[in-house]
Design a protein around this motif. Structure first.
Motif, PDB file in Angstrom:
ATOM      1  N   GLU A   1       0.530  -1.239  -0.087  1.00  0.00           N
ATOM      2  CA  GLU A   1      -0.321   0.227   0.278  1.00  0.00           C
ATOM      3  C   GLU A   1       0.365   1.040  -0.123  1.00  0.00           C
ATOM      4  OE1 GLU A   1      -3.229   2.366   2.863  1.00  0.00           O
ATOM      5  OE2 GLU A   1      -2.563   0.361   3.483  1.00  0.00           O
ATOM      6  N   LEU A   2       0.097   2.094  -1.127  1.00  0.00           N
ATOM      7  CA  LEU A   2       1.423   3.448  -0.662  1.00  0.00           C
ATOM      8  C   LEU A   2       0.469   3.960   0.295  1.00  0.00           C
ATOM      9  CD1 LEU A   2       3.783   5.730  -2.146  1.00  0.00           C
ATOM     10  CD2 LEU A   2       1.590   6.108  -3.533  1.00  0.00           C
ATOM     11  N   VAL A   3       1.851   4.787   1.057  1.00  0.00           N
ATOM     12  CA  VAL A   3       2.078   5.785   2.273  1.00  0.00           C
ATOM     13  C   VAL A   3       1.727   6.877   2.368  1.00  0.00           C
ATOM     14  CG1 VAL A   3       2.293   5.650   4.983  1.00  0.00           C
ATOM     15  CG2 VAL A   3       1.773   3.597   3.575  1.00  0.00           C
ATOM     16  N   ASN A   4       2.648   7.549   1.082  1.00  0.00           N
ATOM     17  CA  ASN A   4       3.170   8.379   1.471  1.00  0.00           C
ATOM     18  C   ASN A   4       4.090   8.853  -0.165  1.00  0.00           C
ATOM     19  OD1 ASN A   4       2.941  10.879   2.178  1.00  0.00           O
ATOM     20  ND2 ASN A   4       3.815  11.597   3.654  1.00  0.00           N
ATOM     21  N   ASP A   5       3.881   9.921  -0.657  1.00  0.00           N
ATOM     22  CA  ASP A   5       4.645  10.299  -1.922  1.00  0.00           C
ATOM     23  C   ASP A   5       5.352  11.558  -1.602  1.00  0.00           C
ATOM     24  OD1 ASP A   5       2.566  11.490  -3.131  1.00  0.00           O
ATOM     25  OD2 ASP A   5       1.416  10.252  -4.717  1.00  0.00           O
ATOM     26  N   ASN A   6       5.807  11.715  -2.937  1.00  0.00           N
ATOM     27  CA  ASN A   6       6.298  12.802  -3.101  1.00  0.00           C
ATOM     28  C   ASN A   6       6.737  13.582  -1.707  1.00  0.00           C
ATOM     29  OD1 ASN A   6       7.443  15.235  -4.028  1.00  0.00           O
ATOM     30  ND2 ASN A   6       5.688  16.236  -4.173  1.00  0.00           N
ATOM     31  N   VAL A   7       7.532  12.608  -0.807  1.00  0.00           N
ATOM     32  CA  VAL A   7       8.370  13.087  -0.008  1.00  0.00           C
ATOM     33  C   VAL A   7       9.626  12.595   0.033  1.00  0.00           C
ATOM     34  CG1 VAL A   7       6.452  12.701   1.725  1.00  0.00           C
ATOM     35  CG2 VAL A   7       8.195  10.363   1.308  1.00  0.00           C
ATOM     36  N   THR A   8      10.473  13.280   0.759  1.00  0.00           N
ATOM     37  CA  THR A   8      12.317  13.695   0.690  1.00  0.00           C
ATOM     38  C   THR A   8      12.755  13.363   1.834  1.00  0.00           C
ATOM     39  OG1 THR A   8      12.868  15.825   0.769  1.00  0.00           O
ATOM     40  CG2 THR A   8      12.218  14.136  -1.144  1.00  0.00           C
ATOM     41  N   ASP A   9      14.081  13.142   1.956  1.00  0.00           N
ATOM     42  CA  ASP A   9      14.917  12.789   3.285  1.00  0.00           C
ATOM     43  C   ASP A   9      14.010  13.051   4.836  1.00  0.00           C
ATOM     44  OD1 ASP A   9      16.808  14.987   3.342  1.00  0.00           O
ATOM     45  OD2 ASP A   9      15.547  16.201   1.663  1.00  0.00           O
ATOM     46  N   PHE A  10      13.593  11.114   4.234  1.00  0.00           N
ATOM     47  CA  PHE A  10      12.850  10.253   5.451  1.00  0.00           C
ATOM     48  C   PHE A  10      13.693   9.544   6.708  1.00  0.00           C
ATOM     49  CE2 PHE A  10      11.608   5.735   6.375  1.00  0.00           C
ATOM     50  CZ  PHE A  10      10.488   5.525   6.499  1.00  0.00           C
ATOM     51  N   LEU A  11      13.300  10.279   7.971  1.00  0.00           N
ATOM     52  CA  LEU A  11      13.810   9.509   8.799  1.00  0.00           C
ATOM     53  C   LEU A  11      13.016   9.052   9.755  1.00  0.00           C
ATOM     54  CD1 LEU A  11      15.673  12.898   9.818  1.00  0.00           C
ATOM     55  CD2 LEU A  11      16.034  11.447   8.841  1.00  0.00           C
ATOM     56  N   ASP A  12      12.636   7.825  10.370  1.00  0.00           N
ATOM     57  CA  ASP A  12      11.468   6.709  10.578  1.00  0.00           C
ATOM     58  C   ASP A  12      11.991   6.340  12.633  1.00  0.00           C
ATOM     59  OD1 ASP A  12      12.784   3.623  11.395  1.00  0.00           O
ATOM     60  OD2 ASP A  12      13.416   4.295   9.917  1.00  0.00           O
TER      61      ASP A  12
END
Length: 535
Positions: free
Chosen positions: A372-383
């Motif tokens: 499932e796609l949760v989010n798009d057009n995002v960068t610099d992801f930190l979980d």
């Protein structure tokens, strides 16, 4: 993976959310993790130590009483990381120090009931560990001692110029001595020593590559990589486990089923699964990249090219392929797939910097294997997956990322934005879900002017309401804030860079209370109940 693991040994080893203050852990980078890790073990649960002038002070959490422990520094240095105690709630003992010159100090022990009545342990100490049983390990003049029952016994002394480092087992009964400095870019062969703390047994292992090794929490599985071969320390010898491979992709020594994922040196597009008996299984002959993950059993994810030449992501659990997913690019060295798996979650998350998208794959239930796609057009992801403390099922991921070309971060819980702008710099966060209530505590850096400038505003987000706890904060030293919503936490606020001092405040009953002024900084408990290496 071996080099990745050893590169983080000099910081406190608590990459899992098991330590007391996992709120400020982050997957952003090794440097940011180091800062976060240094804040994990900040509390003795009874008091906080801080420096004012040249003196060390104790501030009790229960009644804010301030106690002067006397001069502690000879040149004004603040010792930010210090093993205060070993997290034994029943043990009324803690460590303090004096004469800190930036490198060495005099070590003392005293009790919570009578903190100023101190007993000297040793002079010229460079590092120590306060164990949970009350014993103390310390290094003085390049010699390692165990302090027990008022007496010090020498455990190890290294000859020559090499500095001593030690790794402590989870049970705190074994030590791995690793002399020498690591460079991480080539093999460096040294003697290492496995010591039983309480029997004194010392096993020497020669030609150990200190630049590429891996070990389990209990030190019952210690491996190193040399000459395209993995060796395991066993009964005084180095046992050959797997040879002819590139460096392992996974963390070998932690795996309960003891499996190794690697490519053969002469087959760079292959992915093999090896066991500790040398048996091998070809996983993929069109392998591209391994998705490196935190220590979880029976997980596997990697990219390969299918028969049509398309890059696909393969995800498996317990040896079962859950799915093969197209349109997830990962063939450029500039980009990589990141994963995240929150505690008690039935979803495994994947982020592609190249695609600028975050997905999740169901690990169980009727949707098992579906993506499932949760989010798009995002960068610099930190979980903040391992900063999520959950007793109940927790199927949302807390993370931050940049969206819509913004130069600042937004804080997310799955698809929902918790705060659209938490600043341009490192901002920690933690999700607490105990089954009866769920809330997020986090910091923003809107007032921070540079990466070196640490100026936070702390928040609690609960039931859709965002409450600011403290502003203009230089640092904090809390008492289980993730469980108590910052209650009794000490903050260092309104820091004057020219004077290098700030105001000490405590958060009590929903309000900040002034405690002291002209405070230089906190002395934080760096003791972990897990494997730890110092200096």
């Amino acid at each position: 993976m071996f080099k990745k693991l050893t590169s983080k040994l000099p910081v406190i080893f608590c990459f899992l959310a098991i330590c007391l203050l996992a709120i400020f852990a982050s997957a952003c980078s090794a440097g940011k993790k180091s800062k976060a890790e240094s804040q994990k073990s900040t509390s003795s649960n009874k008091f906080s130590l801080y420096l004012k002038g040249d003196n060390l002070y104790m501030a009790r959490y229960d009644n804010s009483e301030i106690i002067d422990l006397g001069p502690c520094t000879s040149n004004g240095s603040v010792m930010e990381k210090f093993s205060i105690n070993g997290y034994n709630k029943k043990l009324d003992q803690f460590c303090s120090f004096s004469d800190y010159d930036g490198e060495t100090y005099t070590l003392y022990i005293s009790t919570y009931k009578k903190p100023t009545k101190r007993t000297k342990v040793a002079d010229n100490v460079t590092v120590h560990s306060a164990l949970k049983n009350g014993d103390i390990l310390y290094i003085s003049n390049k010699e390692l001692f165990l302090y027990k029952g008022g007496k010090a016994v020498s455990l190890f002394k290294e000859e020559g110029e090499e500095e001593i480092k030690y790794i402590l087992s989870k049970a705190q009964d074994k030590l791995l001595i690793v002399p020498g400095k690591r460079t991480y870019d080539k093999e460096k062969l040294m003697n290492v020593y496995l010591i039983d703390i309480y029997t004194g047994n010392n096993t020497v292992y020669s030609d150990f590559n200190i630049n590429s090794f891996d070990y389990s929490f209990e030190l019952d599985s210690i491996c190193y990589f040399k000459d395209n071969t993995i060796y395991k320390l066993e009964d005084g010898n180095s046992k050959e486990i797997v040879k002819g491979i590139d460096e392992p992709y996974n963390s070998v020594a932690y795996s309960s089923d003891k499996v190794i994922y690697a490519s053969k040196a002469d087959e760079p597009t292959s992915l093999y699964r090896f066991d500790f008996n040398g048996n091998e299984e070809l996983v993929s002959d069109s392998f591209i990249k391994f998705v490196k993950f935190n220590i979880k059993e029976n997980f596997l994810a990697y990219t390969e090219k299918n028969s049509e030449g398309k890059i696909i992501l393969k995800v498996a659990q317990n040896g079962e392929t859950l799915g093969e997913y197209e349109d997830i690019e990962d063939d450029d060295d500039m980009y990589r797939l990141q994963e995240a798996h929150p505690s008690k979650s039935k979803y495994w998350y994947f982020f592609s910097e190249e695609n600028k998208k975050l997905w999740k794959v169901a690990l169980e239930g009727s949707k098992k294997g579906e993506i499932e796609l949760v989010n798009d057009n995002v960068t610099d992801f930190l979980d903040f997956a391992y900063s999520q403390d959950s007793k109940a099922e927790n199927d949302d991921l807390l993370y931050k990322a940049k969206i819509k070309g913004n130069d600042y971060y937004s804080l997310f819980l799955d698809k929902n934005i918790i705060n659209e702008n938490v600043g341009k710099y490192y901002s920690p966060a933690h999700l607490e879900n105990n089954g009866t209530e769920s809330y997020i505590i986090y910091a923003d850096t809107l007032s921070q002017t540079s990466y070196e400038d640490h100026n936070y505003t702390y928040h609690i987000f609960e039931n859709g309401k965002d409450t600011i706890v403290a502003e203009n904060v230089k640092d904090y030293n809390g008492s289980l804030p993730e469980n108590e919503k910052f209650d009794k936490t000490y903050f260092l606020t309104d820091y004057d860079e020219s004077k290098e001092t700030g105001v000490l405040k405590q958060y009590l009953n929903g309000k900040l209370k002034d405690i002291d002024s002209d405070v230089k900084g906190f002395v934080k408990n760096s003791t972990s109940s897990f494997s730890t290496i110092f200096r």
